[in-house]
Design a protein around this motif. Structure first.
Motif, PDB file in Angstrom:
ATOM      1  N   HIS A  58       0.814  -1.206   0.000  1.00 37.38           N
ATOM      2  CA  HIS A  58       0.000   0.000   0.000  1.00 37.38           C
ATOM      3  C   HIS A  58       0.850   1.260   0.000  1.00 37.38           C
ATOM      4  CE1 HIS A  58      -3.233  -2.716   1.840  1.00 37.38           C
ATOM      5  NE2 HIS A  58      -3.741  -2.275   0.712  1.00 37.38           N
ATOM      6  N   GLU A  59       2.162   1.110   0.157  1.00 39.87           N
ATOM      7  CA  GLU A  59       3.044   2.263   0.243  1.00 39.87           C
ATOM      8  C   GLU A  59       3.666   2.588  -1.116  1.00 39.87           C
ATOM      9  OE1 GLU A  59       4.694   2.346   4.826  1.00 39.87           O
ATOM     10  OE2 GLU A  59       5.937   1.477   3.264  1.00 39.87           O
ATOM     11  N   PHE A  60       3.704   3.873  -1.414  1.00 38.14           N
ATOM     12  CA  PHE A  60       4.314   4.339  -2.638  1.00 38.14           C
ATOM     13  C   PHE A  60       5.280   5.473  -2.308  1.00 38.14           C
ATOM     14  CE2 PHE A  60       0.380   2.351  -3.827  1.00 38.14           C
ATOM     15  CZ  PHE A  60       0.655   1.702  -5.017  1.00 38.14           C
ATOM     16  N   ILE A  61       6.230   5.703  -3.202  1.00 41.06           N
ATOM     17  CA  ILE A  61       7.196   6.783  -3.004  1.00 41.06           C
ATOM     18  C   ILE A  61       7.027   7.797  -4.119  1.00 41.06           C
ATOM     19  CG2 ILE A  61       9.616   7.384  -2.695  1.00 41.06           C
ATOM     20  CD1 ILE A  61      10.236   4.569  -1.987  1.00 41.06           C
ATOM     21  N   ILE A  62       7.000   9.068  -3.745  1.00 33.93           N
ATOM     22  CA  ILE A  62       6.945  10.144  -4.725  1.00 33.93           C
ATOM     23  C   ILE A  62       8.242  10.940  -4.633  1.00 33.93           C
ATOM     24  CG2 ILE A  62       5.724  11.749  -3.173  1.00 33.93           C
ATOM     25  CD1 ILE A  62       4.207  12.719  -5.709  1.00 33.93           C
ATOM     26  N   PHE A  63       8.804  11.265  -5.796  1.00 36.12           N
ATOM     27  CA  PHE A  63      10.073  11.985  -5.887  1.00 36.12           C
ATOM     28  C   PHE A  63       9.860  13.335  -6.562  1.00 36.12           C
ATOM     29  CE2 PHE A  63      11.069   7.460  -6.102  1.00 36.12           C
ATOM     30  CZ  PHE A  63      12.129   7.324  -5.219  1.00 36.12           C
ATOM     31  N   ILE A  79       6.532   8.978  -9.480  1.00 37.16           N
ATOM     32  CA  ILE A  79       6.096   7.981  -8.492  1.00 37.16           C
ATOM     33  C   ILE A  79       6.793   6.666  -8.799  1.00 37.16           C
ATOM     34  CG2 ILE A  79       4.162   6.522  -7.762  1.00 37.16           C
ATOM     35  CD1 ILE A  79       2.355   8.855  -7.848  1.00 37.16           C
ATOM     36  N   ASN A  80       7.277   5.994  -7.763  1.00 41.04           N
ATOM     37  CA  ASN A  80       7.857   4.660  -7.923  1.00 41.04           C
ATOM     38  C   ASN A  80       6.731   3.634  -7.902  1.00 41.04           C
ATOM     39  OD1 ASN A  80       9.628   2.446  -7.967  1.00 41.04           O
ATOM     40  ND2 ASN A  80       9.660   2.358  -5.737  1.00 41.04           N
ATOM     41  N   SER A  81       6.584   2.891  -8.994  1.00 37.88           N
ATOM     42  CA  SER A  81       5.508   1.901  -9.087  1.00 37.88           C
ATOM     43  C   SER A  81       5.961   0.496  -8.724  1.00 37.88           C
ATOM     44  CB  SER A  81       4.928   1.900 -10.512  1.00 37.88           C
ATOM     45  OG  SER A  81       5.940   1.590 -11.454  1.00 37.88           O
ATOM     46  N   SER A  82       7.234   0.344  -8.313  1.00 39.39           N
ATOM     47  CA  SER A  82       7.754  -0.971  -7.947  1.00 39.39           C
ATOM     48  C   SER A  82       7.630  -1.185  -6.436  1.00 39.39           C
ATOM     49  CB  SER A  82       9.221  -1.094  -8.358  1.00 39.39           C
ATOM     50  OG  SER A  82       9.784  -2.290  -7.844  1.00 39.39           O
ATOM     51  N   HIS A  83       7.278  -2.406  -6.038  1.00 45.09           N
ATOM     52  CA  HIS A  83       7.213  -2.746  -4.614  1.00 45.09           C
ATOM     53  C   HIS A  83       8.480  -3.455  -4.147  1.00 45.09           C
ATOM     54  CE1 HIS A  83       3.099  -1.434  -4.184  1.00 45.09           C
ATOM     55  NE2 HIS A  83       2.726  -2.189  -5.207  1.00 45.09           N
ATOM     56  N   ASP A  84       9.449  -3.556  -5.024  1.00 44.33           N
ATOM     57  CA  ASP A  84      10.733  -4.169  -4.699  1.00 44.33           C
ATOM     58  C   ASP A  84      11.685  -3.072  -4.231  1.00 44.33           C
ATOM     59  OD1 ASP A  84      13.130  -5.474  -4.517  1.00 44.33           O
ATOM     60  OD2 ASP A  84      13.196  -6.143  -6.602  1.00 44.33           O
ATOM     61  N   HIS A  85      12.133  -3.141  -2.961  1.00 41.78           N
ATOM     62  CA  HIS A  85      12.973  -2.063  -2.445  1.00 41.78           C
ATOM     63  C   HIS A  85      14.371  -2.069  -3.057  1.00 41.78           C
ATOM     64  CE1 HIS A  85      14.066  -5.312   0.488  1.00 41.78           C
ATOM     65  NE2 HIS A  85      15.268  -4.778   0.345  1.00 41.78           N
ATOM     66  N   LEU A  90      10.034   4.269 -12.258  1.00 42.67           N
ATOM     67  CA  LEU A  90       9.471   5.602 -12.097  1.00 42.67           C
ATOM     68  C   LEU A  90       8.453   5.931 -13.183  1.00 42.67           C
ATOM     69  CD1 LEU A  90      12.535   7.767 -11.009  1.00 42.67           C
ATOM     70  CD2 LEU A  90      10.875   6.542  -9.607  1.00 42.67           C
ATOM     71  N   LEU A  91       7.351   6.517 -12.735  1.00 42.15           N
ATOM     72  CA  LEU A  91       6.323   7.034 -13.631  1.00 42.15           C
ATOM     73  C   LEU A  91       6.249   8.541 -13.415  1.00 42.15           C
ATOM     74  CD1 LEU A  91       3.879   6.701 -15.554  1.00 42.15           C
ATOM     75  CD2 LEU A  91       2.467   6.344 -13.515  1.00 42.15           C
ATOM     76  N   ASP A  92       6.620   9.320 -14.432  1.00 45.64           N
ATOM     77  CA  ASP A  92       6.585  10.780 -14.311  1.00 45.64           C
ATOM     78  C   ASP A  92       5.143  11.266 -14.338  1.00 45.64           C
ATOM     79  OD1 ASP A  92       9.304  10.780 -14.211  1.00 45.64           O
ATOM     80  OD2 ASP A  92       9.603  11.434 -16.283  1.00 45.64           O
ATOM     81  N   LEU A  93       4.857  12.254 -13.486  1.00 48.77           N
ATOM     82  CA  LEU A  93       3.510  12.808 -13.382  1.00 48.77           C
ATOM     83  C   LEU A  93       3.435  14.132 -14.126  1.00 48.77           C
ATOM     84  CD1 LEU A  93       2.874  12.149  -9.576  1.00 48.77           C
ATOM     85  CD2 LEU A  93       2.229  10.724 -11.522  1.00 48.77           C
ATOM     86  N   PRO A 128      -1.753  12.092  -5.224  1.00 50.73           N
ATOM     87  CA  PRO A 128      -1.045  11.324  -6.255  1.00 50.73           C
ATOM     88  C   PRO A 128      -1.832  10.116  -6.752  1.00 50.73           C
ATOM     89  CG  PRO A 128       0.364  11.748  -4.340  1.00 50.73           C
ATOM     90  CD  PRO A 128      -1.024  12.112  -3.946  1.00 50.73           C
ATOM     91  N   ALA A 129      -2.720   9.570  -5.922  1.00 48.27           N
ATOM     92  CA  ALA A 129      -3.462   8.371  -6.324  1.00 48.27           C
ATOM     93  C   ALA A 129      -4.562   8.692  -7.326  1.00 48.27           C
ATOM     94  CB  ALA A 129      -4.046   7.677  -5.096  1.00 48.27           C
ATOM     95  N   THR A 130      -5.278   9.793  -7.106  1.00 50.04           N
ATOM     96  CA  THR A 130      -6.384  10.158  -7.987  1.00 50.04           C
ATOM     97  C   THR A 130      -5.968  11.179  -9.042  1.00 50.04           C
ATOM     98  OG1 THR A 130      -7.107  11.980  -6.558  1.00 50.04           O
ATOM     99  CG2 THR A 130      -8.002   9.776  -6.090  1.00 50.04           C
TER     100      THR A 130
END
Length: 377
Positions: A58-63, A79-85, A90-93, A128-130
């Motif tokens: 459920h956790e996401f990182i925004i840069f 936003i980082n869309s990977s759950h692997d630490h 990265l997905l640019d917004l 960031p989610a919506t």
């Protein structure tokens, strides 16, 4: 599962099922039926969704990061869309604000999944989610002729659980432009209320002398409904606190060993839901002579509960950024790259994520359905 079966399920069961899905899926589910639309849009469901148990999925990182251009900086939000630490995807917004500025953008939050993006002039509230966002109106305050204004610290942001509203707070000082130099005139505190879409003045009085506040993006955080800034009073570093609900300021002291003579810089974060102070060597000090110390406040606002939990052999960094998954410390290296430090294994990892030195900002957030109102023209 057919619509007939779904209609017969108790609402609590439907909520339990829906909470297993992402916000993106929930937004689609609103159009399955009128009852689902009403349920997912309800304040009760949104409150359960944001306050429910958080897992790493459920956790996401925004840069937010900047790149030097001929004039000013190009700013990129991702936003980082990977759950692997061990990996970043990265997905640019595409946010049509603050893409090109004279300085670095700041990230403030999260609060209930909402994040603030600002350069101190323009302030954007963003989900960031919506992908919903709004720009705050400018403050109506205007300095009189012969005076100028200086902002101290970053924008504070949080949720007022008493008034059921989101608030922003900004601290500044108004100076008289005297012949021999600026003379301090007054401290000014302004609060913006989202529900009424306007700024107002707040008295900055407190039982103790109001400290000098310094801008430190890696220090300014919301915790326990209280926003925290980096301050100094009588040659002592302090934590300035503002209760979002009561609008009362107070001061917390750092551990006794933290002082102006220790050759350290300071960063404030949250680790395992506890307020955490990171003391790290300044760039002017020999890394071999200093350690990076991590102090945790075991009981909030109880000074003697500060406990030194980690002593780390330092490595070249600009500053800490945030913590992730309760054991990873994220930092920006001197080269501008993102670095992670594993508090369990002491492993250091460098990611292929570049940014102009000192420009990288990182926030970990949980997805939220909280809506952002649209401002009128």
């Amino acid at each position: 599962m057919s619509n007939e079966i779904i209609k017969k399920l108790p609402e609590d069961v439907i909520i339990y099922i829906l909470l297993r899905f992402s916000v993106k899926s929930l937004l689609r589910f609103k159009f399955i039926s009128k009852s689902w639309y009403t349920l997912i849009q309800s304040w009760r469901f949104k409150n359960i969704q944001i306050n429910g148990t958080t897992t790493t999925n459920h956790e996401f990182i925004i840069f937010s990061r900047s790149f030097k251009k001929t004039q000013g900086f190009k700013n990129v939000l991702s936003i980082n869309s990977s759950h692997d630490h061990n990996d970043l995807v990265l997905l640019d917004l595409d946010l049509p604000y603050l893409n090109f500025t004279r300085g670095f953008n700041e990230l403030v939050g999260p609060c209930n999944g909402l994040i603030v993006l600002t350069d101190n002039d323009v302030i954007i509230l963003f989900n960031p989610a919506t992908r919903n966002y709004m720009s705050l109106p400018p403050s109506p305050f205007v300095c009189q002729k012969g005076f100028h204004r200086s902002f101290k610290g970053g924008i504070g942001f949080g949720f007022d659980s008493i008034g059921n509203d989101y608030k922003f707070v900004r601290i500044s000082e108004v100076f008289l432009d005297a012949y021999w130099g600026p003379e301090k005139q007054e401290k000014k505190v302004e609060v913006y209320d989202l529900c009424i879409d306007s700024w107002r003045d707040v008295t900055a009085d407190m039982d103790q002398q109001f400290p000098s506040v310094f801008s430190n993006p890696s220090f300014e955080i919301l915790h326990h409904g209280i926003f925290h800034w980096y301050g100094k009073r009588d040659r002592i570093y302090v934590i300035l606190c503002f209760d979002i609900s009561t609008e009362i300021f107070h001061i917390m002291n750092m551990p006794d060993s933290c002082n102006v003579f220790d050759g350290k810089c300071y960063s404030l974060t949250v680790l395992n839901r506890l307020l955490t102070l990171i003391c790290y060597p300044s760039s002017n000090n020999d890394l071999n002579q200093h350690t990076m110390d991590i102090w945790i406040m075991m009981e909030y606002n109880v000074h003697h509960s500060w406990t030194k939990m980690y002593i780390i052999k330092p490595f070249p960094i600009e500053f800490p950024l945030t913590t992730w998954r309760n054991h990873l410390l994220l930092l920006q290296g001197k080269s501008g790259l993102l670095i992670s430090y594993d508090l369990n294994s002491n492993q250091v990892k460098e990611f292929d994520l570049h940014a102009y030195p000192k420009s990288l900002r990182v926030t970990v957030f949980k997805e939220s359905l909280i809506s952002i109102p649209k401002r009128g023209p």
